[in-house]
Design a protein around this motif. Structure first.
Motif, PDB file in Angstrom:
ATOM      1  N   ALA A  18       0.811  -1.225   0.000  1.00 34.21           N
ATOM      2  CA  ALA A  18       0.000   0.000   0.000  1.00 34.21           C
ATOM      3  C   ALA A  18       0.839   1.269   0.000  1.00 34.21           C
ATOM      4  N   GLU A  19       1.944   1.276   0.751  1.00 28.47           N
ATOM      5  CA  GLU A  19       2.769   2.476   0.818  1.00 28.47           C
ATOM      6  C   GLU A  19       3.373   2.814  -0.546  1.00 28.47           C
ATOM      7  N   TRP A  20       3.787   1.786  -1.272  1.00 29.76           N
ATOM      8  CA  TRP A  20       4.306   2.003  -2.627  1.00 29.76           C
ATOM      9  C   TRP A  20       3.201   2.497  -3.554  1.00 29.76           C
ATOM     10  N   TRP A  21       2.012   1.915  -3.406  1.00 28.66           N
ATOM     11  CA  TRP A  21       0.885   2.366  -4.222  1.00 28.66           C
ATOM     12  C   TRP A  21       0.527   3.812  -3.894  1.00 28.66           C
ATOM     13  N   LEU A  22       0.588   4.169  -2.625  1.00 24.71           N
ATOM     14  CA  LEU A  22       0.315   5.557  -2.228  1.00 24.71           C
ATOM     15  C   LEU A  22       1.295   6.496  -2.920  1.00 24.71           C
ATOM     16  N   ALA A  23       2.574   6.141  -2.906  1.00 30.71           N
ATOM     17  CA  ALA A  23       3.583   6.971  -3.575  1.00 30.71           C
ATOM     18  C   ALA A  23       3.290   7.061  -5.072  1.00 30.71           C
ATOM     19  N   PHE A  24       2.939   5.945  -5.669  1.00 29.00           N
ATOM     20  CA  PHE A  24       2.659   5.929  -7.109  1.00 29.00           C
ATOM     21  C   PHE A  24       1.443   6.794  -7.446  1.00 29.00           C
ATOM     22  N   PHE A  57       4.193  11.978   4.783  1.00 32.38           N
ATOM     23  CA  PHE A  57       5.495  12.270   4.183  1.00 32.38           C
ATOM     24  C   PHE A  57       5.617  11.609   2.809  1.00 32.38           C
ATOM     25  N   VAL A  58       5.249  10.334   2.722  1.00 28.07           N
ATOM     26  CA  VAL A  58       5.330   9.604   1.452  1.00 28.07           C
ATOM     27  C   VAL A  58       4.454  10.284   0.393  1.00 28.07           C
ATOM     28  N   ALA A  59       3.222  10.612   0.770  1.00 31.83           N
ATOM     29  CA  ALA A  59       2.299  11.239  -0.177  1.00 31.83           C
ATOM     30  C   ALA A  59       2.793  12.619  -0.603  1.00 31.83           C
ATOM     31  N   THR A  60       3.318  13.392   0.335  1.00 35.32           N
ATOM     32  CA  THR A  60       3.821  14.730   0.009  1.00 35.32           C
ATOM     33  C   THR A  60       5.013  14.638  -0.936  1.00 35.32           C
ATOM     34  N   LEU A  61       5.984  13.809  -0.587  1.00 32.00           N
ATOM     35  CA  LEU A  61       7.179  13.669  -1.410  1.00 32.00           C
ATOM     36  C   LEU A  61       6.823  13.215  -2.826  1.00 32.00           C
ATOM     37  N   ALA A  62       6.015  12.168  -2.926  1.00 31.88           N
ATOM     38  CA  ALA A  62       5.646  11.645  -4.240  1.00 31.88           C
ATOM     39  C   ALA A  62       4.818  12.650  -5.031  1.00 31.88           C
ATOM     40  N   SER A  63       3.937  13.367  -4.351  1.00 25.68           N
ATOM     41  CA  SER A  63       3.109  14.366  -5.018  1.00 25.68           C
ATOM     42  C   SER A  63       3.959  15.506  -5.569  1.00 25.68           C
ATOM     43  N   PHE A 139       8.136  26.892  -7.859  1.00 26.53           N
ATOM     44  CA  PHE A 139       7.146  25.833  -8.049  1.00 26.53           C
ATOM     45  C   PHE A 139       7.309  24.742  -6.987  1.00 26.53           C
ATOM     46  N   ILE A 140       8.537  24.279  -6.795  1.00 27.39           N
ATOM     47  CA  ILE A 140       8.798  23.194  -5.845  1.00 27.39           C
ATOM     48  C   ILE A 140       8.446  23.621  -4.422  1.00 27.39           C
ATOM     49  N   ILE A 141       8.855  24.817  -4.027  1.00 27.53           N
ATOM     50  CA  ILE A 141       8.556  25.306  -2.673  1.00 27.53           C
ATOM     51  C   ILE A 141       7.047  25.416  -2.467  1.00 27.53           C
ATOM     52  N   SER A 142       6.339  25.971  -3.456  1.00 28.13           N
ATOM     53  CA  SER A 142       4.880  26.099  -3.355  1.00 28.13           C
ATOM     54  C   SER A 142       4.213  24.734  -3.253  1.00 28.13           C
ATOM     55  N   ALA A 143       4.698  23.777  -4.045  1.00 28.58           N
ATOM     56  CA  ALA A 143       4.123  22.433  -4.018  1.00 28.58           C
ATOM     57  C   ALA A 143       4.368  21.744  -2.676  1.00 28.58           C
ATOM     58  N   ILE A 144       5.566  21.905  -2.127  1.00 31.29           N
ATOM     59  CA  ILE A 144       5.865  21.300  -0.823  1.00 31.29           C
ATOM     60  C   ILE A 144       4.937  21.873   0.253  1.00 31.29           C
ATOM     61  N   ILE A 145       4.770  23.179   0.244  1.00 30.53           N
ATOM     62  CA  ILE A 145       3.918  23.826   1.250  1.00 30.53           C
ATOM     63  C   ILE A 145       2.465  23.376   1.095  1.00 30.53           C
ATOM     64  N   ALA A 146       1.944  23.445  -0.138  1.00 28.51           N
ATOM     65  CA  ALA A 146       0.530  23.137  -0.353  1.00 28.51           C
ATOM     66  C   ALA A 146       0.218  21.665  -0.132  1.00 28.51           C
ATOM     67  N   ARG A 147       0.988  20.777  -0.758  1.00 32.10           N
ATOM     68  CA  ARG A 147       0.709  19.359  -0.615  1.00 32.10           C
ATOM     69  C   ARG A 147       1.022  18.871   0.799  1.00 32.10           C
ATOM     70  N   GLY A 148       2.127  19.361   1.353  1.00 35.40           N
ATOM     71  CA  GLY A 148       2.469  18.987   2.723  1.00 35.40           C
ATOM     72  C   GLY A 148       1.399  19.411   3.703  1.00 35.40           C
ATOM     73  N   ALA A 149       0.895  20.643   3.544  1.00 34.39           N
ATOM     74  CA  ALA A 149      -0.153  21.133   4.443  1.00 34.39           C
ATOM     75  C   ALA A 149      -1.382  20.231   4.374  1.00 34.39           C
ATOM     76  N   ARG A 150      -1.742  19.824   3.164  1.00 34.55           N
ATOM     77  CA  ARG A 150      -2.929  18.987   3.008  1.00 34.55           C
ATOM     78  C   ARG A 150      -2.743  17.634   3.700  1.00 34.55           C
ATOM     79  N   PHE A 151      -1.671  16.923   3.369  1.00 38.12           N
ATOM     80  CA  PHE A 151      -1.494  15.574   3.905  1.00 38.12           C
ATOM     81  C   PHE A 151      -1.190  15.581   5.406  1.00 38.12           C
ATOM     82  N   TYR A 152      -0.414  16.529   5.872  1.00 35.27           N
ATOM     83  CA  TYR A 152      -0.101  16.577   7.311  1.00 35.27           C
ATOM     84  C   TYR A 152      -1.317  17.027   8.132  1.00 35.27           C
TER      85      TYR A 152
END
Length: 195
Positions: A18-24, A57-63, A139-152
């Motif tokens: 599941a964790e690999w699928w989540l990343a994918f 963390f996995v979802a944020t990084l992969a996203s 772009f990368i900084i914005s994505a880390i903030i937005a996606r990280g905020a959502r998943f965390y």
């Protein structure tokens, strides 16, 4: 078809992989896939609350990595790959309207709102960011903030409230996040046109 895709994605949560699928799923959601990673993340985090932050963390990084792939698709392969993907999902007209009317500030705002609330879909914004040449580091900084905020934030809700919050998240969180994103967009437009 969408319901079968949703059910298939949800079924992945019960697998050992599941964790690999989540990343994918998180990766491809940010560039080409229709079903959000939340569909897999929520049941995983509910079944293993002790791993909710790890899954975040996995979802944020992969996203974020998927978003970078979307940026590169838009920047280097728009006609060959990105345009057919947008047409396949019926997002091409929405994309072109955004492309014609968007300045850099609005794109960064959409990165945040799409990362938080899928408004507009994240794949549209990642590709658009590449097409119009948003600075890759911004772009990368914005994505880390937005996606990280959502998943965390989801991890915190699930760790704090457990199963009872699941129904609320599945039914109302998208609406609340969407309203917040719409308020951010309206605030941006008001400031832009009043100054």
């Amino acid at each position: 078809m969408l319901r079968r895709l949703y059910d298939w994605t949800l079924s992945l949560a019960a697998r050992k992989s599941a964790e690999w699928w989540l990343a994918f799923i998180a990766f491809v959601e940010s560039s080409v896939f229709l079903v959000p990673a939340d569909v897999l993340y929520l049941p995983m985090a509910l079944s293993r609350p002790d791993r909710a932050y790890r899954y975040a963390f996995v979802a944020t990084l992969a996203s974020v990595l998927g978003g970078i792939a979307g940026w590169f698709l838009g920047h280097y392969a728009y006609e060959a790959i990105a345009k057919p993907v947008l047409e396949f999902y019926g997002k091409y007209d929405e994309f072109e309207a955004l492309r014609q009317s968007s300045g850099m500030g609005f794109i960064v705002l959409m990165l945040v709102t799409s990362g938080l609330a899928h408004l507009p879909p994240i794949k549209v914004v990642t590709i658009l960011s590449g097409v119009i040449g948003v600075d890759i580091w911004l772009f990368i900084i914005s994505a880390i903030i937005a996606r990280g905020a959502r998943f965390y934030f989801l991890a915190w809700l699930l760790r704090t409230y457990g199963e009872p919050i699941r129904e609320f998240i599945e039914k109302r969180l998208g609406l609340i996040a969407g309203l917040g994103a719409a308020a951010l967009i309206l605030l941006y437009l008001l400031i832009k046109y009043l100054t």
